[in-house]
Design an enzyme around this catalytic site. Sequence first.
Site, PDB file in Angstrom:
ATOM      1  N   CYS A 294     -10.493   9.500   7.139  1.00  0.00           N
ATOM      2  CA  CYS A 294     -10.536   8.647   8.334  1.00  0.00           C
ATOM      3  C   CYS A 294     -11.681   8.916   9.314  1.00  0.00           C
ATOM      4  O   CYS A 294     -12.306   7.966   9.792  1.00  0.00           O
ATOM      5  CB  CYS A 294      -9.228   8.758   9.077  1.00  0.00           C
ATOM      6  SG  CYS A 294      -7.847   8.128   8.117  1.00  0.00           S
TER       7      CYS A 294
ATOM      8  N   GLY B 291       0.838  -1.198   0.000  1.00  0.00           N
ATOM      9  CA  GLY B 291       0.000   0.000   0.000  1.00  0.00           C
ATOM     10  C   GLY B 291       0.869   1.242   0.000  1.00  0.00           C
ATOM     11  O   GLY B 291       1.491   1.582   1.013  1.00  0.00           O
TER      12      GLY B 291
ATOM     13  N   GLU C  51      -2.486  14.277   7.722  1.00  0.00           N
ATOM     14  CA  GLU C  51      -2.098  14.776   6.408  1.00  0.00           C
ATOM     15  C   GLU C  51      -1.840  16.277   6.492  1.00  0.00           C
ATOM     16  O   GLU C  51      -2.485  16.986   7.258  1.00  0.00           O
ATOM     17  CB  GLU C  51      -3.199  14.473   5.388  1.00  0.00           C
ATOM     18  CG  GLU C  51      -3.176  13.020   4.991  1.00  0.00           C
ATOM     19  CD  GLU C  51      -4.335  12.635   4.086  1.00  0.00           C
ATOM     20  OE1 GLU C  51      -4.744  13.453   3.253  1.00  0.00           O
ATOM     21  OE2 GLU C  51      -4.834  11.506   4.233  1.00  0.00           O
TER      22      GLU C  51
ATOM     23  N   ALA D 156     -10.513   5.044  18.752  1.00  0.00           N
ATOM     24  CA  ALA D 156     -10.895   5.963  19.843  1.00  0.00           C
ATOM     25  C   ALA D 156     -10.270   7.339  19.629  1.00  0.00           C
ATOM     26  O   ALA D 156     -10.940   8.365  19.799  1.00  0.00           O
ATOM     27  CB  ALA D 156     -10.463   5.379  21.190  1.00  0.00           C
ATOM     28  N   ALA D 157      -8.995   7.370  19.232  1.00  0.00           N
ATOM     29  CA  ALA D 157      -8.320   8.667  19.051  1.00  0.00           C
ATOM     30  C   ALA D 157      -9.038   9.476  17.970  1.00  0.00           C
ATOM     31  O   ALA D 157      -9.308  10.668  18.144  1.00  0.00           O
ATOM     32  CB  ALA D 157      -6.854   8.448  18.678  1.00  0.00           C
TER      33      ALA D 157
ATOM     34  N   VAL E 294      -0.439   6.934   3.787  1.00  0.00           N
ATOM     35  CA  VAL E 294       0.230   6.438   4.990  1.00  0.00           C
ATOM     36  C   VAL E 294       1.489   5.654   4.610  1.00  0.00           C
ATOM     37  O   VAL E 294       2.586   5.963   5.087  1.00  0.00           O
ATOM     38  CB  VAL E 294      -0.731   5.557   5.821  1.00  0.00           C
ATOM     39  CG1 VAL E 294       0.022   4.822   6.922  1.00  0.00           C
ATOM     40  CG2 VAL E 294      -1.807   6.429   6.440  1.00  0.00           C
ATOM     41  N   GLY E 295       1.332   4.640   3.752  1.00  0.00           N
ATOM     42  CA  GLY E 295       2.463   3.779   3.407  1.00  0.00           C
ATOM     43  C   GLY E 295       3.647   4.575   2.863  1.00  0.00           C
ATOM     44  O   GLY E 295       4.789   4.371   3.304  1.00  0.00           O
TER      45      GLY E 295
ATOM     46  N   ASN F 288      -6.088   0.390   1.821  1.00  0.00           N
ATOM     47  CA  ASN F 288      -7.293   1.123   2.202  1.00  0.00           C
ATOM     48  C   ASN F 288      -8.316   0.194   2.862  1.00  0.00           C
ATOM     49  O   ASN F 288      -8.415  -0.975   2.520  1.00  0.00           O
ATOM     50  CB  ASN F 288      -7.905   1.873   1.024  1.00  0.00           C
ATOM     51  CG  ASN F 288      -7.709   1.157  -0.290  1.00  0.00           C
ATOM     52  OD1 ASN F 288      -6.769   0.395  -0.463  1.00  0.00           O
ATOM     53  ND2 ASN F 288      -8.621   1.369  -1.199  1.00  0.00           N
TER      54      ASN F 288
ATOM     55  N   THR G 167      -5.994   1.355   9.519  1.00  0.00           N
ATOM     56  CA  THR G 167      -6.930   1.397  10.640  1.00  0.00           C
ATOM     57  C   THR G 167      -7.979   0.313  10.418  1.00  0.00           C
ATOM     58  O   THR G 167      -8.629   0.288   9.372  1.00  0.00           O
ATOM     59  CB  THR G 167      -7.600   2.777  10.719  1.00  0.00           C
ATOM     60  OG1 THR G 167      -6.568   3.758  10.747  1.00  0.00           O
ATOM     61  CG2 THR G 167      -8.470   2.899  11.945  1.00  0.00           C
TER      62      THR G 167
HETATM   63  P1  NAI Z   1      -4.657   5.050   0.234  1.00  0.00           P
HETATM   64  O1  NAI Z   1      -5.911   4.711  -0.461  1.00  0.00           O
HETATM   65  O2  NAI Z   1      -3.958   6.343  -0.055  1.00  0.00           O
HETATM   66  O3  NAI Z   1      -3.576   3.889  -0.045  1.00  0.00           O
HETATM   67  C1  NAI Z   1      -3.863   2.539  -0.013  1.00  0.00           C
HETATM   68  C2  NAI Z   1      -3.102   1.862  -1.160  1.00  0.00           C
HETATM   69  O4  NAI Z   1      -3.222   0.453  -1.006  1.00  0.00           O
HETATM   70  C3  NAI Z   1      -3.657   2.177  -2.549  1.00  0.00           C
HETATM   71  O5  NAI Z   1      -2.632   2.789  -3.325  1.00  0.00           O
HETATM   72  C4  NAI Z   1      -4.070   0.803  -3.114  1.00  0.00           C
HETATM   73  O6  NAI Z   1      -3.800   0.675  -4.497  1.00  0.00           O
HETATM   74  C5  NAI Z   1      -3.206  -0.132  -2.304  1.00  0.00           C
HETATM   75  N1  NAI Z   1      -3.706  -1.496  -2.230  1.00  0.00           N
HETATM   76  C6  NAI Z   1      -4.972  -1.930  -1.938  1.00  0.00           C
HETATM   77  N2  NAI Z   1      -5.023  -3.273  -1.938  1.00  0.00           N
HETATM   78  C7  NAI Z   1      -3.775  -3.711  -2.236  1.00  0.00           C
HETATM   79  C8  NAI Z   1      -3.195  -5.009  -2.376  1.00  0.00           C
HETATM   80  N3  NAI Z   1      -3.911  -6.116  -2.186  1.00  0.00           N
HETATM   81  N4  NAI Z   1      -1.884  -5.092  -2.702  1.00  0.00           N
HETATM   82  C9  NAI Z   1      -1.139  -3.975  -2.890  1.00  0.00           C
HETATM   83  N5  NAI Z   1      -1.628  -2.730  -2.756  1.00  0.00           N
HETATM   84  C10 NAI Z   1      -2.929  -2.591  -2.427  1.00  0.00           C
HETATM   85  O7  NAI Z   1      -4.957   4.929   1.786  1.00  0.00           O
HETATM   86  P2  NAI Z   1      -4.242   5.684   3.026  1.00  0.00           P
HETATM   87  O8  NAI Z   1      -4.801   7.041   3.229  1.00  0.00           O
HETATM   88  O9  NAI Z   1      -2.768   5.512   2.906  1.00  0.00           O
HETATM   89  O10 NAI Z   1      -4.783   4.803   4.222  1.00  0.00           O
HETATM   90  C11 NAI Z   1      -4.353   3.474   4.441  1.00  0.00           C
HETATM   91  C12 NAI Z   1      -4.826   3.051   5.799  1.00  0.00           C
HETATM   92  O11 NAI Z   1      -4.233   3.877   6.803  1.00  0.00           O
HETATM   93  C13 NAI Z   1      -6.339   3.145   5.989  1.00  0.00           C
HETATM   94  O12 NAI Z   1      -6.746   2.064   6.785  1.00  0.00           O
HETATM   95  C14 NAI Z   1      -6.497   4.435   6.760  1.00  0.00           C
HETATM   96  O13 NAI Z   1      -7.637   4.402   7.569  1.00  0.00           O
HETATM   97  C15 NAI Z   1      -5.257   4.469   7.616  1.00  0.00           C
HETATM   98  N6  NAI Z   1      -4.808   5.796   8.005  1.00  0.00           N
HETATM   99  C16 NAI Z   1      -4.855   6.858   7.134  1.00  0.00           C
HETATM  100  C17 NAI Z   1      -4.414   8.106   7.531  1.00  0.00           C
HETATM  101  C18 NAI Z   1      -4.458   9.257   6.589  1.00  0.00           C
HETATM  102  O14 NAI Z   1      -4.234  10.369   7.034  1.00  0.00           O
HETATM  103  N7  NAI Z   1      -4.728   9.063   5.326  1.00  0.00           N
HETATM  104  C19 NAI Z   1      -3.858   8.353   8.865  1.00  0.00           C
HETATM  105  C20 NAI Z   1      -3.804   7.178   9.673  1.00  0.00           C
HETATM  106  C21 NAI Z   1      -4.286   5.961   9.250  1.00  0.00           C
END
Ligand code: NAI
Length: 480
Positions: free
Chosen positions: A272, A8, A161, A218-219, A12-13, A87, A128
């Site tokens: 989120c 991912g 972000e 919770a946060a 975040v990643g 995601n 999350t």
């Molecule tokens: P995002 O949608 O930007 O990135 C997720 C990535 O995962 C996408 O690029 C997608 O193509 C990839 N993906 C999905 N399934 C896959 C698979 N099977 N193999 C390889 N790649 C795959 O999401 P984001 O914002 O990075 O969020 C990710 C997680 O982190 C979510 O659970 C979110 O709730 C949590 N989170 C997000 C925050 C934020 O500010 N965006 C902050 C803290 C946590």
Amino acid sequence: MVKICCIGAGYVGGPTMAVIALKCPSIEVAVVDISKSRIAAWNSDQLPIYEPGLDSVVKQCRGKNLFFSTDVEKHVFEADIVFVSVNTPTKTRGLGAGKAADLTYWESAARMIADVSKSDKIVVEKSTVPVKTAEAIEKILTHNAKGINFQILSNPEFLAEGTAIQDLFNPDRVLIGGRETPGGQKAIQTLKEVYAHWVPEERILTTNLWSAELSKLAANAFLAQRISSVNAMSALCEATGANVKQVSFAVGTDTRIGPKFLNASVGFGGSCFQKDILNLVYICECNGLPEVAEYWKQVIKINDYQKSRFVNRVVSSMFNTVANKKIAILGFAFKKDTGDTRETPAIDVCKGLLGDKARLSIYDPQVTEDQIQRDLWMNKFDWDHPIHLQPTSPTTEKKVSVVWDAYEATKDADGVCILTEWDEFKNLDYQKIYDNMRKPAFVFDGRNIVDMDKLREIGFIVYSIGKPLDPWLKDMPAVA
Ligand code: NAI
């Protein structure tokens, strides 16, 4: 050399792994994704996300100990630690639709890890997820393990972000949850050592798995609750003549409450808050706690109320109709310093105005036209699914134009809505904007960033959330 792979390459990643690579030169980090275009962008000069400071971190490590790749299986196979940061959208169909987390992407990642692994691995939940997801993941992995030992850890991400790099360099805390078995504790220790390269030991908290998973939900619920609380107060301020800025300052100086996250606005957004609260609500319902579920649901209801209240203010101020009037929308991202539009309040506000047949001219310094058009035609909850599953906008629609300049957006407009608190909107030449607008000219400040008195002197009719109302607005209905 320890090898880390992160599945991912999203908001975040990408930043999280870039910072790990920067701070741990002895660790090799590969970030993988099924999205070819995203990985290509991570490998180019135009990164797929806008985040202050990110460019420099990526440039320092890319090609050295930081790699972006679509070869998911190869890098998972080689890794000692696999982060999963895919995601986790709200389910749109079936059991729990509109509330529960959709773990399709997570599950497919877990199955793939089980398939390709030939050596023991630590699998880290970065996404999350609902409480007890680790248990489900553990089952998938161990039932397909072929004798391999998988340890599951929960390491939720707390970055925001817009300030992601700063947050990652200097986190309030890093949270690691794991099994209370010797194997679980050893895995916690291994991950702790990664963060200990730059995070002081006392800020690395360790808990059991479920506490870590629940702490993240919770946060986010607590943060969103503060915004809905101050937004609820803003409605009361408008009704009574109090000023929400003064009220929130007075409230926030109480050290038990603190000053942060008390800005009244058109509402919270981002990928989120809503999703995680809905998830929490669903978990409460599933655990036979309807009163608790109802309590948290209110945080979202107030947020929806705040957005529709804003639309109503706009429409009622402009003689109860915005049909064919040009409304300039300044800012579309869910907050400043990001190009992210997921769940941005601008979507609901724009849809509300379009519902009343307004013409919109939208400007945001970081959001593309394509993204805006897509957001405005997408169904609720579809935004967090892959792009090929999302609808494209009907090309015949002429009600929305996207421009690259605030002055262009406001030219010949009847009203201006400020929906993101970009710094540049504070310093616009509002006299010039006024001169080029139709009269009476309105400004609706959804982020409380303009100097109301100055704008009124110029001649604008100004609405600013939670502030004493312009005489013009006083007797207009404002509630949904
Ligand atoms: P995002 O949608 O930007 O990135 C997720 C990535 O995962 C996408 O690029 C997608 O193509 C990839 N993906 C999905 N399934 C896959 C698979 N099977 N193999 C390889 N790649 C795959 O999401 P984001 O914002 O990075 O969020 C990710 C997680 O982190 C979510 O659970 C979110 O709730 C949590 N989170 C997000 C925050 C934020 O500010 N965006 C902050 C803290 C946590």
